[in-house]
Scaffold this motif. Structure first.
Motif, PDB file in Angstrom:
ATOM      1  N   PRO A   1       0.806  -1.232   0.000  1.00 39.30           N
ATOM      2  CA  PRO A   1       0.000   0.000   0.000  1.00 39.30           C
ATOM      3  C   PRO A   1       0.835   1.277   0.000  1.00 39.30           C
ATOM      4  O   PRO A   1       0.425   2.271  -0.604  1.00 39.30           O
ATOM      5  CB  PRO A   1      -0.813  -0.120   1.289  1.00 39.30           C
ATOM      6  CG  PRO A   1      -0.885  -1.588   1.557  1.00 39.30           C
ATOM      7  CD  PRO A   1       0.418  -2.153   1.061  1.00 39.30           C
ATOM      8  N   ALA A   2       2.012   1.267   0.606  1.00 37.98           N
ATOM      9  CA  ALA A   2       2.848   2.472   0.660  1.00 37.98           C
ATOM     10  C   ALA A   2       3.308   2.927  -0.724  1.00 37.98           C
ATOM     11  O   ALA A   2       3.710   4.062  -0.899  1.00 37.98           O
ATOM     12  CB  ALA A   2       4.059   2.228   1.556  1.00 37.98           C
ATOM     13  N   TYR A   3       3.215   2.044  -1.716  1.00 37.60           N
ATOM     14  CA  TYR A   3       3.652   2.373  -3.067  1.00 37.60           C
ATOM     15  C   TYR A   3       2.502   2.814  -3.967  1.00 37.60           C
ATOM     16  O   TYR A   3       2.708   3.105  -5.139  1.00 37.60           O
ATOM     17  CB  TYR A   3       4.368   1.173  -3.690  1.00 37.60           C
ATOM     18  CG  TYR A   3       5.721   0.917  -3.057  1.00 37.60           C
ATOM     19  CD1 TYR A   3       6.872   1.328  -3.691  1.00 37.60           C
ATOM     20  CD2 TYR A   3       5.827   0.299  -1.827  1.00 37.60           C
ATOM     21  CE1 TYR A   3       8.115   1.114  -3.124  1.00 37.60           C
ATOM     22  CE2 TYR A   3       7.062   0.080  -1.243  1.00 37.60           C
ATOM     23  CZ  TYR A   3       8.200   0.490  -1.891  1.00 37.60           C
ATOM     24  OH  TYR A   3       9.413   0.284  -1.312  1.00 37.60           O
ATOM     25  N   ALA A   4       1.287   2.871  -3.446  1.00 40.97           N
ATOM     26  CA  ALA A   4       0.111   3.183  -4.267  1.00 40.97           C
ATOM     27  C   ALA A   4       0.228   4.524  -4.981  1.00 40.97           C
ATOM     28  O   ALA A   4      -0.183   4.648  -6.139  1.00 40.97           O
ATOM     29  CB  ALA A   4      -1.148   3.149  -3.404  1.00 40.97           C
ATOM     30  N   GLU A   5       0.793   5.536  -4.311  1.00 45.63           N
ATOM     31  CA  GLU A   5       0.893   6.862  -4.925  1.00 45.63           C
ATOM     32  C   GLU A   5       1.849   6.898  -6.111  1.00 45.63           C
ATOM     33  O   GLU A   5       1.761   7.796  -6.940  1.00 45.63           O
ATOM     34  CB  GLU A   5       1.318   7.888  -3.882  1.00 45.63           C
ATOM     35  CG  GLU A   5       0.248   8.164  -2.845  1.00 45.63           C
ATOM     36  CD  GLU A   5       0.680   9.198  -1.824  1.00 45.63           C
ATOM     37  OE1 GLU A   5       1.629   9.962  -2.104  1.00 45.63           O
ATOM     38  OE2 GLU A   5       0.066   9.235  -0.752  1.00 45.63           O
ATOM     39  N   GLN A   6       2.770   5.938  -6.197  1.00 46.02           N
ATOM     40  CA  GLN A   6       3.724   5.923  -7.300  1.00 46.02           C
ATOM     41  C   GLN A   6       3.277   5.009  -8.443  1.00 46.02           C
ATOM     42  O   GLN A   6       3.936   4.943  -9.463  1.00 46.02           O
ATOM     43  CB  GLN A   6       5.104   5.493  -6.799  1.00 46.02           C
ATOM     44  CG  GLN A   6       5.711   6.504  -5.843  1.00 46.02           C
ATOM     45  CD  GLN A   6       7.152   6.193  -5.540  1.00 46.02           C
ATOM     46  OE1 GLN A   6       7.974   6.147  -6.450  1.00 46.02           O
ATOM     47  NE2 GLN A   6       7.459   5.985  -4.283  1.00 46.02           N
ATOM     48  N   ALA A   7       2.171   4.332  -8.286  1.00 45.21           N
ATOM     49  CA  ALA A   7       1.689   3.422  -9.327  1.00 45.21           C
ATOM     50  C   ALA A   7       1.196   4.225 -10.531  1.00 45.21           C
ATOM     51  O   ALA A   7       0.674   5.318 -10.361  1.00 45.21           O
ATOM     52  CB  ALA A   7       0.581   2.549  -8.776  1.00 45.21           C
ATOM     53  N   PRO A   8       1.380   3.736 -11.744  1.00 40.31           N
ATOM     54  CA  PRO A   8       2.063   2.491 -12.023  1.00 40.31           C
ATOM     55  C   PRO A   8       3.581   2.689 -12.014  1.00 40.31           C
ATOM     56  O   PRO A   8       4.080   3.700 -12.486  1.00 40.31           O
ATOM     57  CB  PRO A   8       1.590   2.121 -13.423  1.00 40.31           C
ATOM     58  CG  PRO A   8       1.310   3.441 -14.074  1.00 40.31           C
ATOM     59  CD  PRO A   8       0.843   4.351 -12.961  1.00 40.31           C
TER      60      PRO A   8
END
Length: 151
Positions: A82-89
């Motif tokens: 979840p901590a990477y959601a803002e950088q997706a994709p």
């Protein structure tokens, strides 16, 4: 959870055992080194105590050029954490080392060492694209990342 001012920590905390610790020590110095058998000279990754070729327990660490090519890649949907959601994709690449084609490392293709994981547009990734290793401190751990040789 990361906010706009905090980048997430690496997906995996590096194993600091006798076998893997030198990899991370060299990475912190900005060097890509791969474990090699001191008896038969075969490279091996991930690091381990015994050579799978000759069964020797003697090893050394060989400095690599840091050049390679993208062997495979993926854009995880949803993000792996979840901590990477803002950088997706964002991408996760497997890089085959130029000096050791049987050695493949996992990382991210980025526009600059400290850039966000989504800093390279998905359409720029190609199997076989030449890359060069860079190192970035991510949450207190220096990790290898990859830049396109010809941006």
């Amino acid at each position: 959870m990361a906010d706009a001012t905090t980048k997430p920590t690496p997906l995996l905390t590096p194993t600091q055992d006798d076998d893997g610790a030198p990899f991370w020590t060299y990475a912190a110095r900005g060097e890509l080194r791969i474990q090699a058998c001191a008896a038969c000279d075969e490279l091996r990754f991930p690091p381990r105590p015994c050579c799978p070729h000759c069964r020797s327990f003697d090893s050394t660490w060989r400095k690599m050029s840091g050049r390679g090519r993208i062997w495979s890649y993926v854009f995880p949907h949803p993000p792996l954490l979840p901590a990477y959601a803002e950088q997706a994709p964002y991408n996760a690449v497997i890089v085959e080392l130029a000096d050791a084609p049987r050695i493949r490392l996992v990382g991210n293709l980025v526009a600059a060492p400290d850039a966000d994981l989504n800093s390279v547009a998905p359409e720029r990734l190609r199997i076989g694209a030449k890359v060069q290793v860079v190192f970035a401190d991510v949450g207190g751990t220096v990790v290898p990342r990859w830049l396109l040789e010809r941006p």
